[in-house]
Motif scaffolding. Structure first.
Motif, PDB file in Angstrom:
ATOM      1  N   VAL A 161      39.851  22.675  24.604  1.00  0.00           N
ATOM      2  CA  VAL A 161      40.131  23.802  25.505  1.00  0.00           C
ATOM      3  C   VAL A 161      39.703  23.470  26.937  1.00  0.00           C
ATOM      4  CG1 VAL A 161      39.356  26.146  26.079  1.00  0.00           C
ATOM      5  CG2 VAL A 161      40.108  25.615  23.754  1.00  0.00           C
ATOM      6  N   LEU A 162      38.532  22.829  27.070  1.00  0.00           N
ATOM      7  CA  LEU A 162      38.018  22.550  28.413  1.00  0.00           C
ATOM      8  C   LEU A 162      38.911  21.575  29.184  1.00  0.00           C
ATOM      9  CD1 LEU A 162      34.193  22.275  27.643  1.00  0.00           C
ATOM     10  CD2 LEU A 162      35.329  24.094  28.925  1.00  0.00           C
ATOM     11  N   ARG A 163      39.699  20.798  28.428  1.00  0.00           N
ATOM     12  CA  ARG A 163      40.591  19.830  29.087  1.00  0.00           C
ATOM     13  C   ARG A 163      42.020  20.323  29.180  1.00  0.00           C
ATOM     14  NH1 ARG A 163      38.188  15.307  25.561  1.00  0.00           N
ATOM     15  NH2 ARG A 163      36.990  14.041  27.016  1.00  0.00           N
ATOM     16  N   ASP A 164      42.299  21.484  28.592  1.00  0.00           N
ATOM     17  CA  ASP A 164      43.672  21.965  28.469  1.00  0.00           C
ATOM     18  C   ASP A 164      44.067  22.758  29.724  1.00  0.00           C
ATOM     19  OD1 ASP A 164      45.992  23.339  27.820  1.00  0.00           O
ATOM     20  OD2 ASP A 164      45.394  23.672  25.733  1.00  0.00           O
ATOM     21  N   PRO A 165      45.066  22.279  30.489  1.00  0.00           N
ATOM     22  CA  PRO A 165      45.423  22.975  31.738  1.00  0.00           C
ATOM     23  C   PRO A 165      45.974  24.392  31.518  1.00  0.00           C
ATOM     24  CG  PRO A 165      46.946  21.145  31.286  1.00  0.00           C
ATOM     25  CD  PRO A 165      45.869  21.073  30.246  1.00  0.00           C
ATOM     26  N   ARG A 166      46.278  24.751  30.254  1.00  0.00           N
ATOM     27  CA  ARG A 166      46.731  26.134  30.006  1.00  0.00           C
ATOM     28  C   ARG A 166      45.566  27.117  30.016  1.00  0.00           C
ATOM     29  NH1 ARG A 166      49.608  25.468  24.442  1.00  0.00           N
ATOM     30  NH2 ARG A 166      47.663  24.351  24.156  1.00  0.00           N
ATOM     31  N   PHE A 167      44.342  26.588  30.009  1.00  0.00           N
ATOM     32  CA  PHE A 167      43.170  27.466  30.088  1.00  0.00           C
ATOM     33  C   PHE A 167      42.513  27.303  31.450  1.00  0.00           C
ATOM     34  CE2 PHE A 167      43.722  27.187  25.524  1.00  0.00           C
ATOM     35  CZ  PHE A 167      43.630  28.533  25.185  1.00  0.00           C
ATOM     36  N   ARG A 168      42.326  28.443  32.124  1.00  0.00           N
ATOM     37  CA  ARG A 168      41.787  28.382  33.493  1.00  0.00           C
ATOM     38  C   ARG A 168      40.525  29.216  33.627  1.00  0.00           C
ATOM     39  NH1 ARG A 168      46.911  28.117  37.355  1.00  0.00           N
ATOM     40  NH2 ARG A 168      47.725  26.202  36.413  1.00  0.00           N
ATOM     41  N   GLN A 169      39.840  28.959  34.720  1.00  0.00           N
ATOM     42  CA  GLN A 169      38.692  29.781  35.084  1.00  0.00           C
ATOM     43  C   GLN A 169      39.156  31.195  35.405  1.00  0.00           C
ATOM     44  OE1 GLN A 169      35.657  28.983  34.956  1.00  0.00           O
ATOM     45  NE2 GLN A 169      35.334  26.841  35.481  1.00  0.00           N
ATOM     46  N   LEU A 170      38.249  32.167  35.253  1.00  0.00           N
ATOM     47  CA  LEU A 170      38.602  33.555  35.565  1.00  0.00           C
ATOM     48  C   LEU A 170      38.566  33.738  37.094  1.00  0.00           C
ATOM     49  CD1 LEU A 170      38.218  33.659  32.534  1.00  0.00           C
ATOM     50  CD2 LEU A 170      36.825  35.671  32.776  1.00  0.00           C
ATOM     51  N   GLY A 171      39.514  33.104  37.748  1.00  0.00           N
ATOM     52  CA  GLY A 171      39.564  33.107  39.216  1.00  0.00           C
ATOM     53  C   GLY A 171      40.322  34.296  39.774  1.00  0.00           C
ATOM     54  N   GLY A 172      40.763  34.139  41.041  1.00  0.00           N
ATOM     55  CA  GLY A 172      41.400  35.237  41.760  1.00  0.00           C
ATOM     56  C   GLY A 172      42.578  35.875  41.028  1.00  0.00           C
ATOM     57  N   GLU A 173      43.448  35.027  40.447  1.00  0.00           N
ATOM     58  CA  GLU A 173      44.645  35.584  39.782  1.00  0.00           C
ATOM     59  C   GLU A 173      44.262  36.450  38.593  1.00  0.00           C
ATOM     60  OE1 GLU A 173      47.662  32.758  38.488  1.00  0.00           O
ATOM     61  OE2 GLU A 173      47.557  31.850  40.502  1.00  0.00           O
ATOM     62  N   TYR A 174      43.286  35.980  37.828  1.00  0.00           N
ATOM     63  CA  TYR A 174      42.829  36.754  36.672  1.00  0.00           C
ATOM     64  C   TYR A 174      42.222  38.073  37.146  1.00  0.00           C
ATOM     65  CZ  TYR A 174      40.151  38.156  32.599  1.00  0.00           C
ATOM     66  OH  TYR A 174      39.624  38.886  31.552  1.00  0.00           O
ATOM     67  N   MET A 175      41.438  38.010  38.207  1.00  0.00           N
ATOM     68  CA  MET A 175      40.775  39.224  38.703  1.00  0.00           C
ATOM     69  C   MET A 175      41.814  40.234  39.191  1.00  0.00           C
ATOM     70  SD  MET A 175      37.656  38.623  38.075  1.00  0.00           S
ATOM     71  CE  MET A 175      36.647  39.794  38.944  1.00  0.00           C
ATOM     72  N   GLU A 176      42.826  39.746  39.928  1.00  0.00           N
ATOM     73  CA  GLU A 176      43.906  40.631  40.416  1.00  0.00           C
ATOM     74  C   GLU A 176      44.517  41.402  39.250  1.00  0.00           C
ATOM     75  OE1 GLU A 176      44.616  41.629  43.358  1.00  0.00           O
ATOM     76  OE2 GLU A 176      43.585  39.938  44.285  1.00  0.00           O
ATOM     77  N   ALA A 177      44.777  40.672  38.160  1.00  0.00           N
ATOM     78  CA  ALA A 177      45.473  41.279  37.027  1.00  0.00           C
ATOM     79  C   ALA A 177      44.588  42.242  36.241  1.00  0.00           C
ATOM     80  CB  ALA A 177      45.985  40.171  36.100  1.00  0.00           C
ATOM     81  N   ASN A 178      43.267  42.011  36.276  1.00  0.00           N
ATOM     82  CA  ASN A 178      42.403  42.788  35.375  1.00  0.00           C
ATOM     83  C   ASN A 178      41.423  43.735  36.052  1.00  0.00           C
ATOM     84  OD1 ASN A 178      42.910  41.668  32.494  1.00  0.00           O
ATOM     85  ND2 ASN A 178      42.881  39.880  33.851  1.00  0.00           N
ATOM     86  N   HIS A 179      41.097  43.476  37.306  1.00  0.00           N
ATOM     87  CA  HIS A 179      40.073  44.303  37.958  1.00  0.00           C
ATOM     88  C   HIS A 179      40.542  44.666  39.356  1.00  0.00           C
ATOM     89  CE1 HIS A 179      37.233  43.339  34.738  1.00  0.00           C
ATOM     90  NE2 HIS A 179      37.638  42.083  34.859  1.00  0.00           N
ATOM     91  N   SER A 180      41.364  45.719  39.452  1.00  0.00           N
ATOM     92  CA  SER A 180      41.860  46.072  40.784  1.00  0.00           C
ATOM     93  C   SER A 180      40.647  46.453  41.637  1.00  0.00           C
ATOM     94  CB  SER A 180      42.850  47.232  40.692  1.00  0.00           C
ATOM     95  OG  SER A 180      42.188  48.345  40.141  1.00  0.00           O
ATOM     96  N   GLY A 181      40.701  46.102  42.886  1.00  0.00           N
ATOM     97  CA  GLY A 181      39.589  46.451  43.779  1.00  0.00           C
ATOM     98  C   GLY A 181      38.433  45.455  43.715  1.00  0.00           C
ATOM     99  N   TRP A 182      38.589  44.348  42.965  1.00  0.00           N
ATOM    100  CA  TRP A 182      37.476  43.392  42.837  1.00  0.00           C
ATOM    101  C   TRP A 182      37.093  42.788  44.176  1.00  0.00           C
ATOM    102  CZ3 TRP A 182      37.780  38.034  43.777  1.00  0.00           C
ATOM    103  CH2 TRP A 182      39.060  37.558  44.082  1.00  0.00           C
ATOM    104  N   ARG A 183      38.058  42.760  45.100  1.00  0.00           N
ATOM    105  CA  ARG A 183      37.770  42.145  46.402  1.00  0.00           C
ATOM    106  C   ARG A 183      36.768  42.949  47.237  1.00  0.00           C
ATOM    107  NH1 ARG A 183      40.197  37.723  48.023  1.00  0.00           N
ATOM    108  NH2 ARG A 183      41.874  36.967  46.721  1.00  0.00           N
ATOM    109  N   ARG A 184      36.513  44.175  46.809  1.00  0.00           N
ATOM    110  CA  ARG A 184      35.466  44.945  47.513  1.00  0.00           C
ATOM    111  C   ARG A 184      34.081  44.350  47.243  1.00  0.00           C
ATOM    112  NH1 ARG A 184      38.233  49.488  45.649  1.00  0.00           N
ATOM    113  NH2 ARG A 184      36.674  49.779  44.027  1.00  0.00           N
ATOM    114  N   HIS A 185      33.972  43.556  46.171  1.00  0.00           N
ATOM    115  CA  HIS A 185      32.658  42.986  45.832  1.00  0.00           C
ATOM    116  C   HIS A 185      32.539  41.593  46.441  1.00  0.00           C
ATOM    117  CE1 HIS A 185      31.662  46.223  43.140  1.00  0.00           C
ATOM    118  NE2 HIS A 185      32.885  46.147  42.643  1.00  0.00           N
ATOM    119  N   ARG A 186      31.692  41.501  47.480  1.00  0.00           N
ATOM    120  CA  ARG A 186      31.597  40.213  48.188  1.00  0.00           C
ATOM    121  C   ARG A 186      31.113  39.092  47.271  1.00  0.00           C
ATOM    122  NH1 ARG A 186      29.979  44.885  49.962  1.00  0.00           N
ATOM    123  NH2 ARG A 186      27.919  44.175  50.578  1.00  0.00           N
TER     124      ARG A 186
END
Ligand code: HEM
Length: 385
Positions: free
Chosen positions: A51-76
């Motif tokens: 899994v750690l080497r599989d490019p289909r698995f990514r860090q919970l970065g900006g795109e994931y946050m956009e999709a799951n936590h609207s307003g996350w950008r308010r948290h510096r």
């Protein structure tokens, strides 16, 4: 597995028996994505490595946050983390990593070795002057790696005391159920203060460069540089702090280990980072467990290190294990940049510690460690005389 079990007081005190139970079958288990927030937990050594080497698995970065936590950008604090290489993937990640990686060369480690030895000596001499009992975590396990990281980045040593509460505040929101309102408020304030601090330090180094990481990176623009400095600085000592604390407990429990090379086995047995997170960018399966596009999973490094198929008799601490390559520094594109540095610190620190204080002992047995992601003790009270 029920995630609640892992998050319970008992699970937190002893996740290792849960790992042992998991290893009785398979390499991954389905979780209840709606209730738990994660679709699967992956625990087999081989599956975790994959899994750690599989490019289909990514860090919970900006795109994931956009999709799951609207307003996350308010948290510096979340924005700082997501703007760093830790939570980026693909070409942006690779570019940032390559730039910071310029510093972490074998040559640089050789240059740093005498400084690590000197900082160890200074930190130990300071311990000798403190009234007992002494908190080993604050006064040594934190102080040494943070002094080393200060040297690496070019942060003035006298500022380190200021950093600890801020670094801990950011670390707190990385815990599995750590993003509480209270923790977020603290982490956001810390992120603002750290951003301000590093912005000023970068400006100073641009005006007068030195031989440190910040000066080497002074051509990188602030929007990219500052989040990476904050996260690299943080990553560099919360983890090594726990390597030293977890290692001390093992060395105190079994004095016959002193003088042996045990760093790799401490890392396998009590890894400072027990779990990392990923999400799937397309529908796929891990060891037969389906994960849908957009769903997050737990990647259990600590459990993989106790996989009996990879490490026979995994719950035995055995520094003589052959081919002792644990997953404690992760694998693949996010493999820890500081692995060599933290091992160097532990290899210098433990022998020096027991040489200087052969009578070092616990003043009281600490409660079991609680964190499941950045795992270690908050406080270890010891006597040294
Ligand atoms: C015992 C000490 C340490 C442990 C257990 C540790 C563990 C880890 C792990 C597990 C990751 C990968 C996270 C993931 O895959 O999601 C990581 C990444 C990283 N670590 Fe460490 N670390 C340690 C010390 C250090 C030190 C001393 C430094 C800096 C000098 C450092 C800098 C980094 C950086 C920059 C990354 C991100 C790399 C990337 O995303 O490409 N770490 N570390």
């Amino acid at each position: 597995m029920d995630l609640k079990m892992l998050l319970s007081d008992q699970g937190r005190a002893d996740p290792f028996s849960i790992y042992a139970h998991l290893h009785s079958s398979g390499q991954a288990v389905a979780l209840d994505a709606t209730k738990d927030g994660y679709a699967a937990a992956v625990y087999g050594y081989e599956a975790v490595s994959r899994v750690l080497r599989d490019p289909r698995f990514r860090q919970l970065g900006g795109e994931y946050m956009e999709a799951n936590h609207s307003g996350w950008r308010r948290h510096r604090a979340l924005v700082v983390l997501r703007d760093s290489m830790f939570f980026s993937d693909g070409p942006v990640h690779d570019r940032m990593r390559q730039r910071i990686g310029r510093y972490f060369t074998p040559r640089r480690m050789a240059i740093l070795e005498p400084s690590v030895a000197e900082l160890t000596k200074v930190t130990l001499e300071r311990l000798a002057t403190l009234p007992e009992p002494i908190d080993f975590m604050g006064e040594f396990a934190f102080l040494l790696p943070s002094s080393v990281m200060a040297e690496v980045l070019g942060v003035p040593q006298e500022d380190l005391g200021w950093f600890r509460p801020r670094v801990l505040a950011i670390g707190a929101i990385l815990e599995l159920d750590g993003a509480t309102w209270r923790n977020m408020v603290r982490a956001n304030t810390a992120a603002d203060e750290l951003t301000e601090y590093f912005t000023a330090l970068v400006a100073a180094r641009r005006a007068e460069p030195r031989d440190d990481l910040i000066s080497i990176l002074s051509d990188v623009d602030d929007a990219e540089l500052i989040p990476n400095l904050i996260t690299t600085f943080n990553a560099g000592f919360v983890t090594t702090t726990h390597l030293l604390g977890n290692g001390l407990m093992l060395l105190l429990d079994d004095p016959s280990l002193r003088g042996k090379t045990i760093t790799d086995e401490i890392l396998r047995y009590e890894p400072p980072v027990q779990i990392v997170l990923r999400y799937a960018i397309e529908d796929c399966a891990v060891d037969g467990v389906p994960v849908q596009a957009g769903q997050a999973i737990l990647v259990m490094l600590g459990a993989a290190n106790r996989d009996p198929k990879r490490f026979p008799d995994p719950d035995r601490f055995d520094p003589a294990r052959p081919d002792n390559v644990s997953l404690s520094f992760s694998l693949g594109p996010h493999y820890c940049l500081g692995a060599a540095l933290s091992k160097l610190e532990a290899e210098i620190a433990f022998p020096a510690l027991f040489e200087r204080f052969p009578g070092l002992a616990l003043a009281q047995r600490p409660p079991e460690a609680k964190p499941l992601i950045l795992r270690g003790h908050d406080q270890l009270l010891v006597t040294v005389r």
